[in-house]
Write a protein that holds these residues in place. Structure first.
Motif, mmCIF file in Angstrom:
data_model
loop_
_atom_site.group_PDB
_atom_site.id
_atom_site.type_symbol
_atom_site.label_atom_id
_atom_site.label_comp_id
_atom_site.label_asym_id
_atom_site.label_seq_id
_atom_site.Cartn_x
_atom_site.Cartn_y
_atom_site.Cartn_z
ATOM 1 N N TYR A 281 -1.363 -1.438 3.030
ATOM 2 C CA TYR A 281 -2.230 -2.539 2.985
ATOM 3 C C TYR A 281 -2.030 -3.523 1.917
ATOM 4 N N ARG A 283 -4.180 -6.652 0.402
ATOM 5 C CA ARG A 283 -5.166 -7.438 0.218
ATOM 6 C C ARG A 283 -5.061 -8.849 -0.192
ATOM 7 N N PHE A 343 -13.003 -1.481 3.928
ATOM 8 C CA PHE A 343 -11.977 -1.900 2.871
ATOM 9 C C PHE A 343 -13.058 -2.857 1.880
ATOM 10 N N ILE A 378 -7.239 -8.160 4.952
ATOM 11 C CA ILE A 378 -6.339 -7.116 4.576
ATOM 12 C C ILE A 378 -5.311 -7.060 5.648
#
Length: 432
Positions: A281, A283, A343, A378
């Motif tokens: 992931y 960001r 998230f 994300i």
């Protein structure tokens, strides 16, 4: 609510109830079971496009989305750029689907009055050491079939964009921007000028929101999906196993769950976990330009960086300038939290301190205190820090051995641009 949804769908779609199926465990035996034709997990841009394409082929489609509406994840938290197809290795899925998807997207937006604009993009080298890489990008773009690419000297780029500073620039006239929400709205719900049901619903797709696929199992040669209401996951304390309310048995299911697609696939009991890539992931934050007149009319991109395309300039359709995204790697995301898109999307104002020096490499006149926090997104990546960028992964029975299951992994940028091409490919290759 889920039981009501299932009953409504049975009435509306005349679903065929399965009979005399042997449950693997008691909890599965207790859950209601339904056979369905086609199912899409996730109502992001790609999932919606897949549902539309299946519906246009005359198939009955159920789209299951854990959120309260469509497009709340990556699809609504990106740069909203229509990419040309420059960056990706020749014959990769990203290259092929981006070029084809761009053509389909421009055509669809024009025909359905979806707000968009072909404004063009400048990829800039701000120092001479970057020029060889810029030349490589031009060669790659030409190999991928991107039309109209042109290398500009620094002064030529400055004539196009007076506030721009660079030694050379690659101009892509076919790049553009799109209102991603309006695009998804058109595909799902309403489409001007008649303001009727959108493409997917108008052709027989049904959308089930606040509904989550929490896992599944293989039974014979068919996948059985475990479905619960999203509120049950919200209230789950982790002390007891999750119990599905309904088990759906589709002839075809497309796992287009985006950020949670790998985590969900790992919860399909009987699917070989070796074929499921590890999720990474990334960001990224965006900052909005304020207190200054918009300095650019084109998209401005620096040279690509590790994990992304660099802190670039994008515009919305009202001319508002945004800068981003940066890259921050996230680790150890809980499966259930990823299912619910829990998230951290906050943007710390102090993060702008990292943006100013990057932006001033190509926009030296950026004033202090002119950046305000915008939004964050994300990216569902399959490669991590300091690793070569991964391609899209589309897995069918030939890879994992499960009939009727198609997994979509790592559908990051250029996923929005590629969405209709991915849908076209899935229907052509996997629909029986």
């Amino acid at each position: 609510m889920l039981g009501h949804t299932i009953r409504s769908l049975r009435k509306a779609r005349r679903w065929v109830s399965s009979k005399n199926l042997t449950s693997r465990v008691g909890v599965e035996r207790a859950a209601a079971r339904e056979s369905v034709d086609c199912m899409v997990i996730g109502a992001g841009a790609v999932g919606i496009a897949v549902a539309r394409e299946l519906a246009l082929k005359g198939r009955e489609v159920v789209v299951v989305e854990s959120a309260s509406t469509f497009g709340t994840g990556t699809s609504s938290r990106n740069s909203e750029v229509i990419h040309a197809g420059i960056y990706y290795p020749r014959n990769s899925l990203k290259a092929v689907f981006c070029v084809r998807g761009r053509e389909l997207l421009y055509q669809y937006c024009s025909e359905h009055e979806v707000p968009h604009k072909q404004i063009g993009k400048l990829i800039v080298a701000t120092r001479s050491s970057e020029v060889p890489k810029l030349n490589d990008l031009m060669i790659r773009g030409i190999e991928n079939g991107v039309d109209g690419l042109r290398m500009l000297e620094g002064f030529e780029a400055t004539e196009m964009e007076p506030e721009l500073q660079c030694v050379k620039a690659l101009f892509s006239p076919v790049s553009g921007i799109v209102d991603s929400h309006s695009l998804m709205l058109s595909l799902v719900w309403i489409s001007p000028p008649m303001w009727v049901q959108g493409e997917a619903e108008n052709h027989g797709a049904t959308f089930c929101y606040n509904t989550t696929v929490i896992g599944g199992h293989i039974e014979g040669n068919r996948i059985c999906l475990h479905i619960s209401e999203s509120k049950d996951l919200e209230n789950w304390d982790g002390k007891f196993p999750l119990h599905p309310e309904v088990i759906l048995m589709p002839k075809l299911v497309v796992n287009s769950a985006g950020l949670s697609a790998p985590a969900l696939a790992k919860r399909f009991d009987g699917l070989n976990s070796i074929v499921i890539p590890a999720a990474q992931y990334a960001r990224g934050c965006y900052f909005v330009l304020s207190k200054m007149k918009a300095p650019f009319k084109h998209l401005i991109y620096p040279m690509p960086e590790d994990g992304g395309l660099g802190v670039h300039v994008t515009l919305d359709l009202d001319g508002q300038i945004k800068f981003g995204p940066d890259v921050e790697w996230i680790k150890n995301m809980d499966d259930i939290l990823s299912f619910l898109n829990k998230f951290d999307y906050s943007v710390c104002a102090k993060r702008a301190e990292r943006f100013y020096p990057e932006i001033r490499k190509y926009y030296p006149n950026l004033k202090d205190d002119s950046l305000e926090p915008g939004y964050a997104g994300i990216r569902p990546k399959l490669s991590g820090a300091q690793q070569s960028a991964s391609d899209f992964v589309i897995q069918g029975e030939d890879i994992h051995g499960v009939p009727g299951l198609v997994n979509l992994f790592g559908i990051e940028s250029p996923g929005l641009t590629s969405s209709m091409a991915i849908a076209e490919h899935i229907v052509a290759r996997y629909l029986r």
